[in-house]
Write an enzyme that holds these catalytic residues in place. Structure first.
Site, PDB file in Angstrom:
ATOM      1  N   TYR A  26      18.669 -29.364  18.313  1.00 18.66           N
ATOM      2  CA  TYR A  26      17.953 -28.813  17.163  1.00 18.66           C
ATOM      3  C   TYR A  26      18.317 -27.329  16.971  1.00 18.66           C
ATOM      4  CZ  TYR A  26      14.372 -26.975  14.142  1.00 18.66           C
ATOM      5  OH  TYR A  26      13.750 -26.308  13.121  1.00 18.66           O
ATOM      6  N   ARG A  38       7.754 -17.818  21.464  1.00 22.03           N
ATOM      7  CA  ARG A  38       6.766 -16.861  20.943  1.00 22.03           C
ATOM      8  C   ARG A  38       5.831 -17.515  19.921  1.00 22.03           C
ATOM      9  NH1 ARG A  38       9.433 -12.763  17.039  1.00 22.03           N
ATOM     10  NH2 ARG A  38       9.405 -14.711  15.885  1.00 22.03           N
ATOM     11  N   ARG A  94       4.043 -27.981  13.450  1.00 19.71           N
ATOM     12  CA  ARG A  94       5.453 -28.068  13.878  1.00 19.71           C
ATOM     13  C   ARG A  94       5.501 -27.969  15.397  1.00 19.71           C
ATOM     14  NH1 ARG A  94       6.957 -24.058   9.321  1.00 19.71           N
ATOM     15  NH2 ARG A  94       6.065 -22.616  10.822  1.00 19.71           N
ATOM     16  N   PHE A 115      25.756  -5.010  15.544  1.00 18.01           N
ATOM     17  CA  PHE A 115      25.186  -6.114  14.764  1.00 18.01           C
ATOM     18  C   PHE A 115      24.842  -7.307  15.671  1.00 18.01           C
ATOM     19  CE2 PHE A 115      26.307 -10.129  12.535  1.00 18.01           C
ATOM     20  CZ  PHE A 115      25.262 -10.169  11.626  1.00 18.01           C
TER      21      PHE A 115
HETATM   22  C1  D9A Z   1      21.489 -14.050  12.481  1.00 16.41           C
HETATM   23 CL1  D9A Z   1      23.939 -14.017   9.350  1.00 16.41          CL
HETATM   24  C2  D9A Z   1      20.397 -14.787  11.976  1.00 16.41           C
HETATM   25  N1  D9A Z   1      19.218 -14.969  12.726  1.00 16.41           N
HETATM   26  C3  D9A Z   1      18.629 -13.947  13.434  1.00 16.41           C
HETATM   27  C4  D9A Z   1      19.248 -12.570  13.354  1.00 16.41           C
HETATM   28  O1  D9A Z   1      20.468 -12.494  14.064  1.00 16.41           O
HETATM   29  C5  D9A Z   1      21.438 -13.511  13.903  1.00 16.41           C
HETATM   30  C6  D9A Z   1      20.447 -15.321  10.675  1.00 16.41           C
HETATM   31  C7  D9A Z   1      21.550 -15.103   9.881  1.00 16.41           C
HETATM   32  C8  D9A Z   1      22.602 -14.338  10.361  1.00 16.41           C
HETATM   33  C9  D9A Z   1      22.580 -13.807  11.673  1.00 16.41           C
HETATM   34  C10 D9A Z   1      22.765 -13.027  14.474  1.00 16.41           C
HETATM   35  C11 D9A Z   1      23.125 -11.682  14.435  1.00 16.41           C
HETATM   36  C12 D9A Z   1      24.361 -11.274  14.993  1.00 16.41           C
HETATM   37  C13 D9A Z   1      25.223 -12.186  15.586  1.00 16.41           C
HETATM   38  C14 D9A Z   1      24.871 -13.539  15.642  1.00 16.41           C
HETATM   39  C15 D9A Z   1      23.625 -13.962  15.068  1.00 16.41           C
HETATM   40  O2  D9A Z   1      25.699 -14.514  16.191  1.00 16.41           O
HETATM   41  C16 D9A Z   1      26.964 -14.156  16.682  1.00 16.41           C
HETATM   42  O3  D9A Z   1      23.271 -15.295  15.027  1.00 16.41           O
HETATM   43  C17 D9A Z   1      23.255 -16.077  16.127  1.00 16.41           C
HETATM   44  O4  D9A Z   1      17.615 -14.120  14.086  1.00 16.41           O
HETATM   45  C18 D9A Z   1      18.502 -16.279  12.640  1.00 16.41           C
HETATM   46  C19 D9A Z   1      18.940 -17.372  13.667  1.00 16.41           C
HETATM   47  C20 D9A Z   1      18.491 -17.023  15.074  1.00 16.41           C
HETATM   48  C21 D9A Z   1      18.258 -18.668  13.254  1.00 16.41           C
HETATM   49  C22 D9A Z   1      20.449 -17.555  13.658  1.00 16.41           C
HETATM   50  C23 D9A Z   1      18.303 -11.461  13.786  1.00 16.41           C
HETATM   51  C24 D9A Z   1      17.050 -11.375  12.902  1.00 16.41           C
HETATM   52  N2  D9A Z   1      15.999 -10.730  13.390  1.00 16.41           N
HETATM   53  C25 D9A Z   1      14.699 -10.671  12.776  1.00 16.41           C
HETATM   54  C26 D9A Z   1      13.783 -10.179  13.809  1.00 16.41           C
HETATM   55  C27 D9A Z   1      12.520 -10.914  13.775  1.00 16.41           C
HETATM   56  O5  D9A Z   1      11.547 -10.304  14.195  1.00 16.41           O
HETATM   57  O6  D9A Z   1      12.521 -12.080  13.365  1.00 16.41           O
HETATM   58  O7  D9A Z   1      16.997 -11.916  11.820  1.00 16.41           O
HETATM   59  C28 D9A Z   1      14.547  -9.734  11.629  1.00 16.41           C
HETATM   60  O8  D9A Z   1      14.997  -8.575  11.695  1.00 16.41           O
HETATM   61  O9  D9A Z   1      13.901 -10.145  10.648  1.00 16.41           O
END
Ligand code: D9A
Length: 416
Positions: free
Chosen positions: A172, A219, A229, A289
């Site tokens: 998933y 979390r 969910r 990043f």
């Molecule tokens: C990411 Cl293009 C995400 N996701 C994240 C954010 O980081 C990854 C969604 C779209 C993209 C990228 C990310 C960043 C850098 C390298 C990566 C990567 O891989 C090589 O993805 C794995 O969470 C969502 C998924 C985990 C589903 C992929 C970071 C982010 N942080 C949040 C923090 C929070 O509190 O949720 O989104 C934010 O700032 O809103």
């Protein structure tokens, strides 16, 4: 700002980071000459706060491509998430979203009024316009990942999300997060910033997504349960309760904490891969990043470990000061390795010897420490520097003094 400083009062380096963050020029980027980009970055800033800043600090070559990748995925997510849309309507959108992004002028207004990113889909024609201006190589990567993720989501929307085994859990998370890691790695290699090896290591790219996603799932136990969910695998929670929702019952408090450390330990299993992935990333803007979300995840895991609040309170987060401090410090592999070591030690120190995963978590922390000592020897000096700042100021600490002065300046400006 004042409350963020107060929350970080015993963490002088966070106070300093908060003040520097607050005093930094606010309008770093000016998109007023390009109305389309102005809209795109407006949407980006609306959907994710701190992460939007990290995307905007990427080198020009990748900035728009990754911004659009993020917005396309967010659009897909906003359709998948909306329980007010009938399945018969929803499924075809999920399965064809990779074609929709090539259709000039397409917008979507079927989201319920309470869907938080509804407006992004109402104005999705702007995202499509931007997408069509990208280099074809980036368009292909985005469309491919969108197709695979959309089909995965359609499958889970039809069959229901039944996370029985740990293998199901990994699968998933692969669809909703690991694929994003794969797509980004392909972009890094395609633009020439990184070696072709980055795209080749799909296992490591997948772990980048899994570590983030599993931390969020751990979390968000209570919030997800409220929305009906269930992402925690039965293979784990079944060891501690008859039903997953039984974990919140006060009489099951001890079992709930054991289950939580099992989930924390499971997520920690991806940290070695994360370090190995980050070691490959050479471009400074790509490195930050990639590294920032990962250090935030380990800080979050530290906050979750042995924290019974997971079962009683929604929306528990790391301090704003901690976030800003991590964003400032994550600019090379030695510093990131030092941050990993710092949190691994904190996690280990909190562990309860009576917990069934006490040894497992201890070993996981020890492995992280060992890898960092062997592969990133510079992390030892960085760790010493971080620890000097992390600890509550003892008398005579230069850092504390500086932070207190800086804090006073900030408070003055808040009330000015
Ligand atoms: C990411 Cl293009 C995400 N996701 C994240 C954010 O980081 C990854 C969604 C779209 C993209 C990228 C990310 C960043 C850098 C390298 C990566 C990567 O891989 C090589 O993805 C794995 O969470 C969502 C998924 C985990 C589903 C992929 C970071 C982010 N942080 C949040 C923090 C929070 O509190 O949720 O989104 C934010 O700032 O809103």
């Amino acid at each position: 700002m004042a409350s963020a400083i107060l929350a970080s009062l015993f963490h002088p380096s966070e106070v300093l980071a908060l003040v520097q963050y607050k005093l930094a020029p606010k309008t770093k980027y000016d998109y007023s000459k390009d109305k389309m980009r102005e809209r795109l970055y407006h949407h980006l800033n609306m959907t994710s706060r701190s992460f939007a800043a990290v995307i905007q600090d990427l080198d020009e070559e990748l900035k728009d491509a990754i911004c659009l990748f993020y917005l396309v995925l967010r659009g897909l997510d906003t359709i998948e998430d909306d329980m007010t849309i009938e399945l018969d309507t929803k499924i075809p959108y999920l399965k064809t979203f990779h074609e929709i992004i090539y259709q000039k002028g397409w917008t979507f207004t079927k989201n319920g009024p309470n869907e938080k990113d509804r407006q992004l889909l109402v104005e999705f024609d702007v995202v499509i316009e931007g997408f069509l201006k990208l280099k074809p190589a980036y368009q292909t990567i985005i469309a491919d990942i969108t197709e695979r993720m959309g089909n995965g989501m359609a499958h889970y929307a039809t069959a229901g999300i039944h996370v029985e085994t740990i293998a199901d859990y990994d699968e998933y998370c692969h669809y909703v997060a690991g694929l994003v890691g794969l797509g980004l790695s392909e972009m890094f290699s395609a633009c020439g910033f990184e070696s072709p090896l980055v795209a080749k290591r799909k296992d490591l790219s997948n772990s980048m997504g899994l570590f983030l996603q599993k931390t969020n799932i751990t979390r968000d136990y209570l919030e997800d349960l409220r929305d009906n969910r269930r992402f925690w695998p039965k293979e784990i929670w079944g060891l501690y309760a008859e039903k997953m929702e039984d974990l919140v019952k006060p009489e099951n408090c001890d079992k709930a904490k054991e289950c939580l450390s099992h989930m924390v330990w499971n997520a920690m299993g991806h940290m070695k891969d994360v370090l190995e992935y980050l070691e490959m990333i050479k471009n400074p803007s790509c490195f930050k990043f990639c590294a920032i979300p990962q250090v935030m995840a380990i800080a979050t895991l530290n906050m979750l470990h042995t924290n019974y609040k997971i079962f009683t309170h929604e929306n528990i987060k790391i301090r704003k000061g901690e976030t800003v401090w991590l964003m400032k410090e994550s600019d090379n592999i030695d510093k990131v390795a030092a941050i990993f070591r710092l949190y691994a030690r904190q996690i280990n120190n909190k562990s309860n010897p009576l917990d069934p995963h006490f040894v497992n978590i201890g070993v996981a922390c020890g492995e992280i420490e060992q890898i960092c000592v062997d592969k990133f020897p510079g992390s030892t000096a960085e760790l010493a520097r971080l620890q000097a700042g992390v600890m509550a100021g003892t008398s005579g600490s230069v850092i504390t003094a500086a932070a207190v002065v800086a804090g006073a300046v900030a408070l003055k400006s808040t009330f000015a």
